[in-house]
Write a protein that holds these residues in place. Sequence first.
Motif, PDB file in Angstrom:
ATOM      1  N   THR B  99       3.295  -1.826  -4.562  1.00 34.76           N
ATOM      2  CA  THR B  99       4.423  -1.836  -3.644  1.00 34.76           C
ATOM      3  C   THR B  99       5.689  -1.498  -4.424  1.00 34.76           C
ATOM      4  OG1 THR B  99       4.934  -4.145  -4.044  1.00 34.76           O
ATOM      5  CG2 THR B  99       3.363  -3.673  -2.265  1.00 34.76           C
ATOM      6  N   VAL B 100       6.761  -1.272  -3.684  1.00 32.45           N
ATOM      7  CA  VAL B 100       8.045  -0.976  -4.307  1.00 32.45           C
ATOM      8  C   VAL B 100       8.427  -2.101  -5.266  1.00 32.45           C
ATOM      9  CG1 VAL B 100      10.512  -0.816  -3.820  1.00 32.45           C
ATOM     10  CG2 VAL B 100       8.874   0.513  -2.465  1.00 32.45           C
ATOM     11  N   GLU B 101       8.266  -3.335  -4.795  1.00 36.09           N
ATOM     12  CA  GLU B 101       8.626  -4.479  -5.628  1.00 36.09           C
ATOM     13  C   GLU B 101       7.770  -4.526  -6.899  1.00 36.09           C
ATOM     14  OE1 GLU B 101       7.538  -8.520  -4.384  1.00 36.09           O
ATOM     15  OE2 GLU B 101       9.686  -8.965  -4.482  1.00 36.09           O
ATOM     16  N   GLN B 102       6.461  -4.314  -6.725  1.00 40.58           N
ATOM     17  CA  GLN B 102       5.568  -4.334  -7.889  1.00 40.58           C
ATOM     18  C   GLN B 102       5.899  -3.206  -8.856  1.00 40.58           C
ATOM     19  OE1 GLN B 102       1.971  -4.118  -5.658  1.00 40.58           O
ATOM     20  NE2 GLN B 102       1.495  -6.298  -5.877  1.00 40.58           N
ATOM     21  N   ASN B 103       6.298  -2.063  -8.299  1.00 39.26           N
ATOM     22  CA  ASN B 103       6.724  -0.943  -9.139  1.00 39.26           C
ATOM     23  C   ASN B 103       7.888  -1.359 -10.028  1.00 39.26           C
ATOM     24  OD1 ASN B 103       5.903   2.111  -9.027  1.00 39.26           O
ATOM     25  ND2 ASN B 103       5.360   1.257  -7.030  1.00 39.26           N
ATOM     26  N   LEU B 108       9.243  -5.217 -16.177  1.00 41.14           N
ATOM     27  CA  LEU B 108       9.653  -6.562 -16.590  1.00 41.14           C
ATOM     28  C   LEU B 108       8.446  -7.375 -17.028  1.00 41.14           C
ATOM     29  CD1 LEU B 108      12.263  -7.327 -13.778  1.00 41.14           C
ATOM     30  CD2 LEU B 108      12.693  -6.675 -16.152  1.00 41.14           C
ATOM     31  N   GLN B 109       7.338  -7.212 -16.292  1.00 44.39           N
ATOM     32  CA  GLN B 109       6.132  -7.959 -16.649  1.00 44.39           C
ATOM     33  C   GLN B 109       5.600  -7.525 -18.004  1.00 44.39           C
ATOM     34  OE1 GLN B 109       4.088  -7.200 -12.928  1.00 44.39           O
ATOM     35  NE2 GLN B 109       4.163  -9.370 -12.433  1.00 44.39           N
ATOM     36  N   MET B 110       5.798  -6.248 -18.326  1.00 41.08           N
ATOM     37  CA  MET B 110       5.375  -5.768 -19.636  1.00 41.08           C
ATOM     38  C   MET B 110       6.190  -6.431 -20.747  1.00 41.08           C
ATOM     39  SD  MET B 110       2.885  -3.782 -19.226  1.00 41.08           S
ATOM     40  CE  MET B 110       2.309  -4.406 -17.680  1.00 41.08           C
ATOM     41  N   GLU B 111       7.419  -6.853 -20.393  1.00 40.70           N
ATOM     42  CA  GLU B 111       8.262  -7.542 -21.370  1.00 40.70           C
ATOM     43  C   GLU B 111       7.929  -9.024 -21.429  1.00 40.70           C
ATOM     44  OE1 GLU B 111      12.406  -7.095 -20.377  1.00 40.70           O
ATOM     45  OE2 GLU B 111      12.254  -4.909 -20.365  1.00 40.70           O
ATOM     46  N   GLY B 112       7.083  -9.479 -20.496  1.00 39.48           N
ATOM     47  CA  GLY B 112       6.720 -10.882 -20.469  1.00 39.48           C
ATOM     48  C   GLY B 112       7.640 -11.746 -19.621  1.00 39.48           C
ATOM     49  N   VAL B 113       8.489 -11.106 -18.815  1.00 41.34           N
ATOM     50  CA  VAL B 113       9.325 -11.873 -17.893  1.00 41.34           C
ATOM     51  C   VAL B 113       8.411 -12.512 -16.846  1.00 41.34           C
ATOM     52  CG1 VAL B 113      11.167 -11.703 -16.168  1.00 41.34           C
ATOM     53  CG2 VAL B 113      11.236 -10.271 -18.219  1.00 41.34           C
ATOM     54  N   ASP B 114       8.633 -13.793 -16.536  1.00 43.28           N
ATOM     55  CA  ASP B 114       7.707 -14.432 -15.594  1.00 43.28           C
ATOM     56  C   ASP B 114       7.942 -13.911 -14.182  1.00 43.28           C
ATOM     57  OD1 ASP B 114       9.082 -16.637 -13.784  1.00 43.28           O
ATOM     58  OD2 ASP B 114      10.048 -16.711 -15.758  1.00 43.28           O
ATOM     59  N   LYS B 115       6.940 -14.109 -13.358  1.00 37.85           N
ATOM     60  CA  LYS B 115       6.875 -13.448 -12.066  1.00 37.85           C
ATOM     61  C   LYS B 115       8.088 -13.747 -11.182  1.00 37.85           C
ATOM     62  CE  LYS B 115       3.059 -11.638  -9.587  1.00 37.85           C
ATOM     63  NZ  LYS B 115       1.633 -11.542  -9.678  1.00 37.85           N
ATOM     64  N   LYS B 116       8.504 -15.015 -11.204  1.00 33.84           N
ATOM     65  CA  LYS B 116       9.586 -15.421 -10.312  1.00 33.84           C
ATOM     66  C   LYS B 116      10.893 -14.724 -10.707  1.00 33.84           C
ATOM     67  CE  LYS B 116      11.374 -19.597  -8.467  1.00 33.84           C
ATOM     68  NZ  LYS B 116      11.615 -20.980  -8.871  1.00 33.84           N
ATOM     69  N   ALA B 117      11.177 -14.754 -11.994  1.00 32.80           N
ATOM     70  CA  ALA B 117      12.401 -14.123 -12.488  1.00 32.80           C
ATOM     71  C   ALA B 117      12.338 -12.615 -12.266  1.00 32.80           C
ATOM     72  CB  ALA B 117      12.583 -14.435 -13.969  1.00 32.80           C
ATOM     73  N   ALA B 118      11.157 -12.059 -12.486  1.00 31.72           N
ATOM     74  CA  ALA B 118      10.997 -10.610 -12.311  1.00 31.72           C
ATOM     75  C   ALA B 118      11.251 -10.219 -10.860  1.00 31.72           C
ATOM     76  CB  ALA B 118       9.595 -10.191 -12.739  1.00 31.72           C
ATOM     77  N   ARG B 119      10.732 -11.050  -9.953  1.00 36.95           N
ATOM     78  CA  ARG B 119      10.909 -10.750  -8.532  1.00 36.95           C
ATOM     79  C   ARG B 119      12.392 -10.765  -8.162  1.00 36.95           C
ATOM     80  NH1 ARG B 119       6.719 -13.777  -5.743  1.00 36.95           N
ATOM     81  NH2 ARG B 119       5.480 -11.932  -6.237  1.00 36.95           N
TER      82      ARG B 119
END
Lengths: 299, 375
Positions: B99-103, B108-119
């Motif tokens: 999805t756009v959001e997942q894109n 950020l996830q590759m940097e290890g940012v946690d899901k909530k903060a990334a969202r």
Amino acid sequence: MEARQTLINESAMGRNRAIRQAGRMGLWLNPVFAYFFLWAPILILVLFSFNDSKSVASFTGFTLKWYSNILNNVMGAERAFSTEIMLNAFRNSLFVGAVATAIATALGTLIALAMARGRFPGKGLLDGLLFLPVVIPEITQAISLAIFFKVVFDWFDLISGQRIFPGFHTIIMAHVTFNISYVAIVVRARLADMDPQLEEAANDLGANPWQTFWRVTFPLILPGVIAGALLAFTLSLDDFVITFFTSGVGTSTLPVFVYGLLKLTVTPEVNAISTIMMLLSTLLIGISLAMQGRAASRA
Amino acid sequence: MPMSSYDVELIDIVKDFDSGGGPVRAVDHVSVEIEDGEFFALLGPSGCGKTTTLRLIAGFEQPSAGRILIRGLAMEGIPAYHRPVNTVFQDYALFPHLTVEQNIMFGLQMEGVDKKAARKRAEESLELVRLPGVGARKPHQLSGGQQQRVALARALVKQPAVLLLDEPLGALDLKLRKNMQYELKALQRDVGITFIYVTHDQEEAITMADRIAVMNEGVMLQVGSPREIYEHPESHFVADFIGETNFIPGRMLERYPGGYGKVKLANGSIIRAQLSEAFSRADGPVTVAIRPERIGIAALDDRASEEDGEVTALDAVLAERQYIGTDTRYTLRLQAGIELVARLQNINEADSHEFSIGQPLKIRWRQSSTTVLDR
Ligand SMILES: Nc1ncnc2c1ncn2[C@@H]1O[C@H](COP(=O)(O)OP(=O)(O)OP(=O)(O)O)[C@@H](O)[C@H]1O
Ligand SMILES: [Mg+2]
């Protein structure tokens, strides 16, 4: 003079029209014949698997008894039909199919990836060789595999003094060899449709090659991988020639078993088994094609 | 750690591709320094090596020779996924299965940012590109312009030192492109990230960039502000590629101090003209470049048509006249078959038909409006 000219023209036109009509008729009949020859034997097979009479001379009425005979181990008139042996053969088929498919799918996918992404000398040649099992006659492949196994096992015997006999391992290896090509071809088509920039984009966003493969490449080629696996499984289930030449004692698959039945006589049970096999194959191929279609439309 | 005031430094970069019939030099000894927070445009015709230059900075290609520094750090051996740069691809390269959001969260996830903060950051980033509320959609459910914004959001959310943009507006229609030009420029000013912006549209480069590098055949011909590039082109190619230019062949007779020279034009007139900065010779064949809007036209009896110390005046005949709304384009014929184009603004409606075809005229320009170039 003028009238004559018109007459000639008219007759010429008439002739032309007749030719055109015949041509059109021929064109129209062509697919009819083609489809007739393609489907008539199969239709007859399916029809007579429901025939009440034992002979294929006439259709005397609808019955499911041949199907129930298969499952219920009922004795045929000429000889005993063993459901147990048939089910065993079917289990063998599933086992060989599953293992060969798993190995061929993994290897075929890796080859497809190497072909699509890699840059190495001799790539063109390897690419061409990949298609070989698809185009060379099955009997050639079967005999070459049989000889290959014999040579290898002879050597092994010579060196270690131990004899290896053909069995599931030889059938599975043989199936893997031809299935790899089909899987690689299907997965490669999928990879060719995929925008290589997507992998660069993943890289750009901080994904290393491993992460890029599992998070981007693999999900995108997955429909192709599944389609390739289904195709491989179907080919494995259906294969007779190669299996026949590479199987050992007690490792008959369903097609080999059916062939054994045929050696005695064509019984209606054979028709019933064949019909079931055909339905199963058609279903699997249908799913495989649907997966490939879905993959293509999503790209 | 060696520090430098530049965000990106290219030091004598060469890139050769070996494709079939011998090596192709895509980038030819390019050296340039790009400052922190700069909007830097790479401009040039198709195949001149813009994309290759960008890909070298991003790390998708390795230079055949030369060095690349980003924030003072040598990039040699550093893979794309470890470089502090992000790319907006020409055809966006959004992941179709996400999805756009997942894109947007991907980087950020590759940097290890946690899901909530990334969202949360993905959402902010969508707001930044003025596209809130589409996070749940798949890329194919968005229009081209919207996909473009998502690609931008996906790159910006990583807060890179440098954003690389490869013709990001190339696939949009003209109107949307104009809007996006303003938005992108404003956005760049707000976030303060260095932009390296590839385009083959000279107008886009001029309106958006702080500095422009004009490339041709792998060579970076000239680097400067839009004004410098437009007003003081240093080569025939740059003068021709940026805007419309008249070229008059001539011969250099004498070099004056102060950057001027005495040139004999092909029609026999001897004029005083400004030399381009790169021009070093004192004689030989030259080309005199002059922009159409810098040429004035006057009737022969016009008293203002006299030559003076700063103005060149020549005789010409009006060959063609073309009304183009805001301006009128005049094609003027001089002796020896020289044709010049002049553009005059239609300040009054009558301006467009003041002169008639075949009429002998005086044309004039300021000597400082000319540029003498190597032929
Ligand atoms: N991977 C490659 N292999 C071989 N040659 C390449 C490769 N990539 C680019 N080139 C060549 O390098 C030159 C520069 O290409 P590049 O893509 O950088 O041009 P560009 O300025 O971005 O052009 P465009 O405006 O058309 O995108 C071209 O001649 C191109 O054919
Ligand atoms: Mg390009």
